[in-house]
Design a protein around this motif. Sequence first.
Motif, mmCIF file in Angstrom:
data_model
loop_
_atom_site.group_PDB
_atom_site.id
_atom_site.type_symbol
_atom_site.label_atom_id
_atom_site.label_comp_id
_atom_site.label_asym_id
_atom_site.label_seq_id
_atom_site.Cartn_x
_atom_site.Cartn_y
_atom_site.Cartn_z
ATOM 1 N N PHE A 68 -3.364 0.202 7.548
ATOM 2 C CA PHE A 68 -2.531 -0.194 6.408
ATOM 3 C C PHE A 68 -1.961 1.009 5.651
ATOM 4 O O PHE A 68 -1.280 0.833 4.637
ATOM 5 N N ILE A 69 -2.232 2.211 6.126
ATOM 6 C CA ILE A 69 -1.785 3.418 5.440
ATOM 7 C C ILE A 69 -0.773 4.156 6.306
ATOM 8 O O ILE A 69 -1.001 4.360 7.500
ATOM 9 N N HIS A 70 0.346 4.550 5.713
ATOM 10 C CA HIS A 70 1.394 5.257 6.466
ATOM 11 C C HIS A 70 1.877 6.471 5.681
ATOM 12 O O HIS A 70 1.859 6.487 4.442
ATOM 13 N N GLY A 71 2.312 7.470 6.428
ATOM 14 C CA GLY A 71 2.624 8.747 5.814
ATOM 15 C C GLY A 71 4.079 8.969 5.451
ATOM 16 O O GLY A 71 4.417 9.992 4.861
ATOM 17 N N GLY A 72 4.961 8.069 5.785
ATOM 18 C CA GLY A 72 6.373 8.273 5.477
ATOM 19 C C GLY A 72 7.178 7.026 5.773
ATOM 20 O O GLY A 72 6.709 6.081 6.418
ATOM 21 N N VAL A 83 0.842 -1.205 0.000
ATOM 22 C CA VAL A 83 0.000 0.000 0.000
ATOM 23 C C VAL A 83 0.871 1.246 0.000
ATOM 24 O O VAL A 83 0.610 2.207 -0.744
ATOM 25 N N TYR A 84 1.919 1.239 0.808
ATOM 26 C CA TYR A 84 2.809 2.397 0.867
ATOM 27 C C TYR A 84 3.516 2.618 -0.475
ATOM 28 O O TYR A 84 3.640 3.756 -0.938
ATOM 29 N N TRP A 85 3.970 1.526 -1.099
ATOM 30 C CA TRP A 85 4.667 1.638 -2.378
ATOM 31 C C TRP A 85 3.731 2.177 -3.460
ATOM 32 O O TRP A 85 4.118 3.050 -4.253
ATOM 33 N N LEU A 86 2.486 1.680 -3.510
ATOM 34 C CA LEU A 86 1.523 2.159 -4.502
ATOM 35 C C LEU A 86 1.194 3.630 -4.271
ATOM 36 O O LEU A 86 1.060 4.405 -5.231
ATOM 37 N N ASP A 87 1.061 4.010 -3.009
ATOM 38 C CA ASP A 87 0.755 5.397 -2.681
ATOM 39 C C ASP A 87 1.901 6.315 -3.107
ATOM 40 O O ASP A 87 1.682 7.408 -3.655
ATOM 41 N N TRP A 88 3.136 5.871 -2.844
ATOM 42 C CA TRP A 88 4.311 6.673 -3.203
ATOM 43 C C TRP A 88 4.520 6.700 -4.712
ATOM 44 O O TRP A 88 4.822 7.741 -5.294
ATOM 45 N N LYS A 89 4.327 5.580 -5.381
ATOM 46 C CA LYS A 89 4.572 5.460 -6.817
ATOM 47 C C LYS A 89 3.556 6.250 -7.638
ATOM 48 O O LYS A 89 3.909 6.971 -8.577
ATOM 49 N N ASP A 90 2.283 6.109 -7.308
ATOM 50 C CA ASP A 90 1.223 6.712 -8.116
ATOM 51 C C ASP A 90 0.586 7.939 -7.472
ATOM 52 O O ASP A 90 -0.381 8.490 -8.000
ATOM 53 N N TYR A 91 1.117 8.333 -6.313
ATOM 54 C CA TYR A 91 0.621 9.501 -5.596
ATOM 55 C C TYR A 91 -0.896 9.437 -5.445
ATOM 56 O O TYR A 91 -1.652 10.302 -5.902
ATOM 57 N N LEU A 92 -1.358 8.390 -4.787
ATOM 58 C CA LEU A 92 -2.786 8.126 -4.645
ATOM 59 C C LEU A 92 -3.444 8.929 -3.520
ATOM 60 O O LEU A 92 -4.667 8.943 -3.421
ATOM 61 N N GLN A 93 -2.600 9.528 -2.667
ATOM 62 C CA GLN A 93 -3.115 10.306 -1.533
ATOM 63 C C GLN A 93 -4.074 9.464 -0.673
ATOM 64 O O GLN A 93 -5.195 9.870 -0.344
ATOM 65 N N LEU A 94 -3.588 8.310 -0.297
ATOM 66 C CA LEU A 94 -4.420 7.375 0.457
ATOM 67 C C LEU A 94 -4.703 7.833 1.875
ATOM 68 O O LEU A 94 -5.542 7.242 2.558
ATOM 69 N N TYR A 95 -4.027 8.874 2.319
ATOM 70 C CA TYR A 95 -4.305 9.388 3.665
ATOM 71 C C TYR A 95 -5.767 9.767 3.819
ATOM 72 O O TYR A 95 -6.318 9.808 4.928
ATOM 73 N N GLN A 96 -6.432 10.056 2.689
ATOM 74 C CA GLN A 96 -7.848 10.427 2.716
ATOM 75 C C GLN A 96 -8.734 9.255 3.150
ATOM 76 O O GLN A 96 -9.917 9.447 3.449
ATOM 77 N N LYS A 104 9.878 6.595 7.687
ATOM 78 C CA LYS A 104 10.169 6.398 9.105
ATOM 79 C C LYS A 104 8.951 5.858 9.839
ATOM 80 O O LYS A 104 9.068 4.958 10.693
ATOM 81 N N HIS A 105 7.802 6.377 9.488
ATOM 82 C CA HIS A 105 6.552 5.956 10.104
ATOM 83 C C HIS A 105 6.302 4.467 9.878
ATOM 84 O O HIS A 105 6.054 3.699 10.817
ATOM 85 N N ILE A 106 6.398 4.034 8.628
ATOM 86 C CA ILE A 106 6.098 2.644 8.307
ATOM 87 C C ILE A 106 7.190 1.706 8.818
ATOM 88 O O ILE A 106 6.915 0.578 9.238
ATOM 89 N N TYR A 107 8.423 2.162 8.833
ATOM 90 C CA TYR A 107 9.517 1.314 9.319
ATOM 91 C C TYR A 107 9.367 1.028 10.814
ATOM 92 O O TYR A 107 9.461 -0.120 11.260
ATOM 93 N N ASN A 108 9.122 2.069 11.592
ATOM 94 C CA ASN A 108 8.975 1.892 13.041
ATOM 95 C C ASN A 108 7.790 0.980 13.370
ATOM 96 O O ASN A 108 7.881 0.105 14.239
ATOM 97 N N ILE A 125 -3.820 8.066 10.493
ATOM 98 C CA ILE A 125 -3.430 6.870 9.745
ATOM 99 C C ILE A 125 -2.311 6.138 10.490
ATOM 100 O O ILE A 125 -1.672 6.684 11.386
ATOM 101 N N GLY A 126 -2.093 4.890 10.084
ATOM 102 C CA GLY A 126 -0.993 4.110 10.639
ATOM 103 C C GLY A 126 -1.467 2.984 11.542
ATOM 104 O O GLY A 126 -2.605 2.983 12.025
ATOM 105 N N ALA A 127 -0.568 2.037 11.774
ATOM 106 C CA ALA A 127 -0.877 0.858 12.586
ATOM 107 C C ALA A 127 -0.546 1.061 14.059
ATOM 108 O O ALA A 127 -0.556 0.105 14.831
#
Length: 247
Positions: A58-62, A26-39, A64-68, A113-115
Amino acid sequence: MKDKQLVISADLIILPVVFLMIIWTVYWLDWKDYLQLYQYGIYPRTLTGLRGIFFSPFIHGGLKHIYNNSVALFVLLLLVQFFYKKQVRQILGWGILLSGLGTWIIARESYHIGASGLIYVLVSYMFFKGIQTKYFRLVALSLLIVMLYGSMIWYVFPDIEEGVSWEGHLSGFITGMLLSFVLKNPVYAEKIYKYEWQSPTYNPNEDPFMQCFDENGNFVILPKEVKEAMDVTNPYRPTLPIVYGNG
């Protein structure tokens, strides 16, 4: 004794691996296609914001966020499956639903957003449930949780770090605590004991070995005729090396 041993299975890693694959995809698709999934995150007190209860973990903003969150999720999902195998689905299902709903109710107007909320559910549940069971393995797990994630408690309070959803953390923490009281204790916590006397249901008056001693702890030597007439179901009497005289 084999059925009483804790067995580490390769199946334990399936859930954390699948969960991490989803959030990283999900993060890769959001970053690749700029889907703005935060909405699709939780937006408090709006109908459209309710969908974020299920999507936000399942949605992360950066990065560092997703790694942690990924590191914490992997460890915690392994632990919760190992020690609470039969409760995993309920913990995750109710944990995501209730922590998300709590965030939707109390959070400030922003996308959340975030887990992290789910992470707080797992930490809180394993800590409180371990203390409640009084089972030594789970109490030890509670202490381990405190050592690894004890500092997380500060992030359930506002204004600790800018941009952090403390409301999601607080909702997750409360949800985990409530679930620890509602969900049943793990089965093996009641059955797996190295010694019978470790069980909370142990009754020394029904223990055939303890019946061989009086109230002062002295071994009771029975006369030969009594010994021969006694109930042979006690395995300790016939095998004890007692020598009777000829008198």
